[in-house]
Design a protein around this motif. Structure first.
Motif, PDB file in Angstrom:
ATOM      1  N   ASN A  48     -11.870  -8.138 -47.010  1.00 50.04           N
ATOM      2  CA  ASN A  48     -12.658  -7.197 -46.222  1.00 50.04           C
ATOM      3  C   ASN A  48     -11.982  -6.864 -44.893  1.00 50.04           C
ATOM      4  N   TRP A  64     -20.450  -1.949 -47.321  1.00 48.25           N
ATOM      5  CA  TRP A  64     -20.483  -3.057 -48.263  1.00 48.25           C
ATOM      6  C   TRP A  64     -19.339  -4.020 -47.969  1.00 48.25           C
ATOM      7  N   ALA A  65     -19.487  -5.249 -48.432  1.00 47.81           N
ATOM      8  CA  ALA A  65     -18.429  -6.250 -48.320  1.00 47.81           C
ATOM      9  C   ALA A  65     -18.377  -7.054 -49.613  1.00 47.81           C
ATOM     10  N   SER A  81     -23.215  -4.913 -45.844  1.00 44.64           N
ATOM     11  CA  SER A  81     -22.729  -5.593 -44.647  1.00 44.64           C
ATOM     12  C   SER A  81     -23.221  -4.865 -43.409  1.00 44.64           C
TER      13      SER A  81
END
Length: 255
Positions: A48, A64-65, A81
């Motif tokens: 990430n 998002w992660a 996220s």
């Protein structure tokens, strides 16, 4: 942003839950193509760490992660996220800052669009295998070793000086066999064979150390599985060991 994973981004946009677990096969069905080999080999591919132009912008810029990467079962989980994706800014070196302070014209280089930054941490420990000796016929004899992949280090502790030779091989037993009986065209093996014989004849003690397991590697904070059958992986560790050993008062026989 990579267009290759545009369909994955659309899939994430359509999710109503805050998390979704996918298999690598499912992701390939979504994007209509195979994932690269590195996605199934290195956890770092799913990192990430935000770098402009990298494939992970597909999920990072959508909030998002990735978590719970499991390459053994070929699965990954995406979670929403709260951390916004950061665009990395080009850093000025000390020389550039000094030039700017002096009023000089300076061209500032921008970060590369793909994986510009690498924060790499590597840890491993040498294990003592035994000593190299000359047998009754005056030939070089190595201690017994695995026929698997790994790193090796020859420590030549002589009366007047100490030398170290560091190498890597996909088959340690075969490599030591080459040093025992080098062929006429094996220049490196011929050189090492002569070095070992001359050093032992001069009274040196030659110890052999190896690394075959328990190598820890992280890239950009992500733990990476180390496969010593991978030549690129072995060479990275080999050169790191040479640099690290070169910082001591020992002559490196690799040069």
């Amino acid at each position: 942003m990579s267009k290759t994973y545009k369909r994955l981004g659309k899939f994430l946009d359509d999710q109503t839950s805050d998390h979704v677990a996918l298999s690598f096969d499912q992701i390939e069905q979504i994007i209509h193509r195979k994932l690269p080999k590195s996605a199934r080999t290195y956890d770092a591919w799913w990192s990430n760490s935000p770098v402009e132009g990298r494939h992970n912008e597909t999920w990072l810029k959508r909030g998002w992660a990735t978590v719970d990467i499991n390459r053994k079962s070929s699965t990954v989980k995406f979670i929403r996220s709260t951390l916004p994706a950061r665009r990395q800014k080009p850093l000025r070196t000390k020389a550039e800052r000094r030039a700017i302070a002096d009023g000089e014209q300076v061209t500032i280089l921008k970060a590369a669009p793909t994986a510009a930054a690498h924060d790499i941490a590597l840890a491993f420990e040498w294990k003592m295998l035994g000593n190299v000796i000359l047998d009754a016929n005056g030939n070089v004899a190595f201690p017994s070793v695995t026929n698997g992949a790994g790193l090796y280090r020859l420590r030549l502790d002589g009366i007047d000086r100490s030398q170290v030779y560091i190498g890597e091989s996909v088959n340690l037993r075969r490599r030591f066999g080459n040093y025992r009986g080098p062929g006429p065209t094996q220049q490196t093996s011929l050189r090492i064979n002569a070095l070992l014989k001359e050093s032992i004849a001069a009274g040196a003690v030659i110890a052999v150390d190896i690394v075959t397991e328990d190598v820890k590697l992280s890239i950009n904070g992500v733990q990476v599985s180390v496969d010593l059958t991978d030549k690129a992986m072995r060479r990275m560790i080999e050169h790191a060991a040479i640099v690290a050993t070169g910082g001591t008062d020992i002559e490196i026989a690799n040069r």
